[in-house]
Design a protein around this motif. Structure first.
Motif, short mmCIF file in Angstrom:
data_model
loop_
_atom_site.label_atom_id
_atom_site.label_comp_id
_atom_site.label_asym_id
_atom_site.label_seq_id
_atom_site.Cartn_x
_atom_site.Cartn_y
_atom_site.Cartn_z
N ILE A 145 -12.76 -2.47 4.15
CA ILE A 145 -11.75 -2.83 3.07
C ILE A 145 -10.83 -1.67 2.71
O ILE A 145 -9.52 -2.15 2.38
CB ILE A 145 -12.82 -3.06 1.81
N GLN A 146 -11.30 -0.58 2.94
CA GLN A 146 -10.05 0.51 2.94
C GLN A 146 -8.99 0.35 3.67
O GLN A 146 -7.82 0.62 3.28
CB GLN A 146 -10.79 1.93 3.12
N GLN A 147 -9.14 0.17 5.01
CA GLN A 147 -8.14 -0.10 6.15
C GLN A 147 -7.26 -1.42 5.54
O GLN A 147 -6.16 -1.28 5.81
CB GLN A 147 -8.78 -0.09 7.37
N ALA A 148 -7.98 -2.34 5.17
CA ALA A 148 -7.44 -3.44 4.88
C ALA A 148 -6.46 -3.20 3.67
O ALA A 148 -5.12 -3.69 3.76
CB ALA A 148 -8.30 -4.61 4.47
N GLY A 149 -6.83 -2.36 2.79
CA GLY A 149 -5.83 -2.01 1.37
C GLY A 149 -4.63 -1.25 1.98
O GLY A 149 -3.55 -1.45 1.45
N GLN A 150 -4.83 -0.47 3.11
CA GLN A 150 -3.88 0.67 3.68
C GLN A 150 -2.75 -0.42 4.17
O GLN A 150 -1.57 -0.34 4.30
CB GLN A 150 -4.40 1.45 4.36
N THR A 151 -3.33 -1.42 4.98
CA THR A 151 -2.44 -2.14 5.76
C THR A 151 -1.55 -3.01 4.82
O THR A 151 -0.32 -3.11 5.11
CB THR A 151 -3.30 -3.07 6.87
N ILE A 152 -2.18 -3.52 3.75
CA ILE A 152 -1.50 -4.36 2.67
C ILE A 152 -0.51 -3.42 2.28
O ILE A 152 0.95 -3.82 2.18
CB ILE A 152 -2.50 -4.82 1.67
N ARG A 153 -0.87 -2.15 1.71
CA ARG A 153 0.26 -1.48 1.15
C ARG A 153 1.41 -1.14 2.12
O ARG A 153 2.53 -1.12 1.52
CB ARG A 153 -0.57 -0.15 0.45
N ASP A 154 1.14 -0.55 3.04
CA ASP A 154 2.00 -0.33 4.37
C ASP A 154 2.99 -1.62 4.36
O ASP A 154 4.26 -1.30 4.53
CB ASP A 154 1.47 0.09 5.49
N MET A 155 2.57 -2.78 4.45
CA MET A 155 3.40 -4.08 4.66
C MET A 155 4.19 -4.27 3.43
O MET A 155 5.31 -4.76 3.69
CB MET A 155 2.56 -5.19 4.89
N MET A 156 3.60 -3.98 2.37
CA MET A 156 4.51 -4.07 1.02
C MET A 156 5.57 -3.33 1.03
O MET A 156 6.63 -3.51 0.71
CB MET A 156 3.40 -4.10 -0.16
#
Length: 230
Positions: A202-213
């Motif tokens: 979940i942590q990496q998923a969250g970082q991936t989302i933030r980076d894409m935003m």
């Protein structure tokens, strides 16, 4: 249902503020002058002005004409609703602000949904492989992902916020995804995100989302600047 005269007048004044015809701290005409301009009684003008003040557009002054607010600083949630009702006058900066808001809230409702319903989140990606390489298809898929994940969050406020932006979200997404480069970037993003979700990270998923935003903001700014990052 036929709109009241006061609503039409309030909308017209709001349109003038968004278009810049009425500037911040500029006084409006007096109630008498507005009544003459719109060919209505002063009670109708007073009702329109009360609505504008309630929604953050103006500040009334006793014995003096109302003055135009800086709606970015003096507005409220109703200000946002009104802006979205005037899509043709939505300032470019509003869209950038909305994208910045996504950076803050999207990872949060994804995290909530993944912690509570990870398999249901995974199921939202089922149509992914069959998306046509078209702007409208990408826009609709992206909206369905965001809306579906927000629904899976136990905090209903995220969904209420997202629902408020539905119309402009899809219109903006279609403009964004009209660039093949943006569609390719999103396809890579969906693939990476799904991998982290399936792995349960979940942590990496969250970082991936933030980076894409963050990347979306950069790409949007480049598009608005004619393809160059100014």
């Amino acid at each position: 249902m036929k709109e009241r005269s006061s609503d039409l007048i309030a909308r017209d004044i709001t349109r003038s503020i968004l278009a810049g015809s009425l500037e911040v701290e500029e006084p409006l005409q007096s109630e008498r002058e507005l009544a003459a301009q719109y060919k209505v009684g002063r009670p109708t003008i007073r009702e329109a002005l009360q609505r504008l003040e309630r929604d953050g557009w103006i500040t009334s002054r006793k014995g003096m004409p109302s003055v135009v607010n800086d709606y970015w600083k003096q507005g409220n949630l109703m200000t946002i609703v009104t802006i979205l009702q005037h899509e043709e006058e939505i300032p470019d900066e509003f869209i950038v602000h909305m994208l910045q808001l996504r950076v803050s809230i999207t990872p949060a409702y994804f995290k909530d949904a993944l912690e509570n319903s990870r398999l249901k989140v995974v199921s939202l990606f089922a149509p992914f492989e069959d998306i046509p390489d078209e702007a409208n298809a990408y826009a609709k898929f992206d909206w369905q992902i965001q809306h579906g994940v927000a629904m899976l969050s136990p905090n209903p406020i995220y969904l209420l916020i997202l629902n408020s932006f539905k119309d402009i979200y899809i219109r903006m997404a279609e403009k964004y995804f009209s660039e093949s480069e943006h569609r390719n970037a999103s396809r890579d993003y969906y693939n990476r995100l799904l991998e982290w979700i399936l792995a349960g990270d979940i942590q990496q998923a969250g970082q991936t989302i933030r980076d894409m935003m963050e990347t979306s903001i950069e790409l949007w700014n480049q598009k608005m600047n004619g393809g160059t990052d100014k």
